[in-house]
Design an enzyme around this catalytic site. Structure first.
Site, PDB file in Angstrom:
ATOM      1  N   GLY A   7       0.548  -1.112  -0.022  1.00 59.43           N
ATOM      2  CA  GLY A   7      -0.009  -0.260  -0.106  1.00 59.43           C
ATOM      3  C   GLY A   7       0.848   1.260   0.084  1.00 59.43           C
ATOM      4  CB  ALA A   8       2.256   3.263  -2.327  1.00 57.50           C
ATOM      5  CB  ALA A  10      -2.186   8.888   3.657  1.00 54.99           C
ATOM      6  CB  ILE A  11      -0.155   5.002   6.903  1.00 51.50           C
ATOM      7  CG1 ILE A  11      -1.148   5.957   7.598  1.00 51.50           C
ATOM      8  CG2 ILE A  11       0.865   4.370   7.793  1.00 51.50           C
ATOM      9  CD1 ILE A  11      -0.414   6.928   8.382  1.00 51.50           C
ATOM     10  CE  LYS A 206      -5.926   6.001  15.232  1.00 53.47           C
ATOM     11  NZ  LYS A 206      -5.128   5.328  14.154  1.00 53.47           N
ATOM     12  CB  SER A 275      -9.092   7.676   7.254  1.00 54.45           C
ATOM     13  OG  SER A 275      -9.748   7.002   8.326  1.00 54.45           O
ATOM     14  CD  GLU A 287     -10.026   1.383   7.532  1.00 55.12           C
ATOM     15  OE1 GLU A 287      -9.055   0.485   8.000  1.00 55.12           O
ATOM     16  OE2 GLU A 287      -9.898   2.517   7.818  1.00 55.12           O
TER      17      GLU A 287
END
Length: 335
Positions: A7-8, A10-11, A206, A275, A287
């Site tokens: 996965g490229a 934001a994180i 979180k 997000s 999500e």
């Protein structure tokens, strides 16, 4: 250290640039961003506006082409893990560490040394059909809690809004050599990466904010700051958090912060879009199950009523369905 980042976004981009600049061998497994990274590397815009341009990172669309790595950072969204789970085997050797960096209750929550009445239980909301558990042995997994707020401004470019902390923890609570080594690598790259002996409690802390602030922001198009300062939405978030805390307590988890302090922490982030709101605005799949549905499933498992969470979840499912219809996709599962 050879590090594959699945996965490229934001994180993933944030981690990849900093790790590459710290001397690690970084390969992105990407889809839409692969071409941009192959052409010109990955750019990171820090909080202070400083730009880091890493041209040493590699990118491919194929896990098989990437091959086995020492560390795999799994940075895709929770609902994206199942569809790619079978391909992860191409990245994983006998000693490979896989760091799960999804929001919400993870698929391995009751695995990897979890004791108690629910040990071994599979959560349908976190792992529909058991695809992840069937393809990824928990012995490879280190859990992580992602705290930074970042955005992908363009393919191959990430902007940091706030934060540099990634909590780490073995599923059995041990302070193993591998988790300590990973913490040191992340620290070398400029991150805070404390190792906890109770990663599940850290995940709940979180999630406490995610399950409330994310859907409320998606429904209202409000920022964290706005939600926390508007009395009605602040009250709804607090009630959702109160229900979640009751579930966590039933599972043996105690929060080190009170609800008011957790909300105050979110307010300090400022006018940041969650997000989930970013996904709604971009028309991407939401999500939802991992962040909200999983908490409801745990509520049913522990016999805990969740009226406020149920209501917000129902509204979000309708929104998700509307978005998918608008984009010509099938309605969300079960809707």
């Amino acid at each position: 250290m050879s590090i594959a980042i699945v996965g490229a976004g934001a994180i993933g981009g944030y981690l990849g640039v900093r790790l590459a600049e710290a001397g690690e061998d970084v390969t992105f497994i990407a889809r839409s961003n692969a071409a941009a990274i192959q052409a010109d590397g990955m750019r990171l815009i820090e909080e202070d506006g400083t730009e880091i341009h890493s041209k040493s990172v590699k990118a491919t669309r194929s896990m098989q082409e990437a091959g086995v790595h020492e560390v795999v950072l799994l940075t895709v969204k929770a609902h994206q893990v199942g569809p790619i789970a079978a391909d992860l085997k191409h990245l994983i050797g006998p000693d490979t560490v896989v760091v799960t960096m999804q929001n919400g209750i993870p698929w391995w929550y009751f695995l990897g040394g979890h004791g108690g009445d629910f040990a071994g239980t599979r959560l349908e909301s976190a792992d529909p059909g058991g695809l992840i558990a069937d393809n990824l042995d928990p012995k490879h997994v280190i859990g992580s809690v992602v705290y930074p707020a970042t955005v992908l401004t363009d393919p191959g470019t990430v902007k940091v809004i706030e934060g540099n902390r990634f909590g780490l923890g073995e599923l059995d609570g041990s302070k193993s050599e591998r988790v300590l080594a990973l913490s040191q690598r992340l620290a070398k790259a400029g991150f805070r990466a404390p190792v906890t002996s109770d990663i599940r409690a850290e995940i709940w802390l979180k999630l406490w904010g995610n399950l409330s602030f994310n859907p409320i922001s998606a429904l209202t198009h409000a920022t964290l700051e706005d939600i926390c300062r508007f009395p009605d939405t602040r009250a709804i978030a607090a009630e959702m958090m109160r229900e979640a805390e009751t579930i966590a307590n039933a599972l043996g988890v105690t929060f080190r912060l009170g609800i008011d302090k957790r909300i105050a922490g979110a307010e300090k982030v400022g006018p940041h879009k969650t997000s989930m709101l970013q996904d709604v605005e971009a028309g991407r799949p939401i999500e939802l199950e991992a962040l909200v549905g999983s908490v409801i499933e745990l509520g049913r498992l522990t016999g805990t009523p969740t009226p406020h969470i149920d209501t917000v979840f129902a509204l979000m499912r309708l929104l998700a369905q509307s978005l998918e219809r608008a984009n010509g996709r099938l309605a969300i599962q079960g809707a």
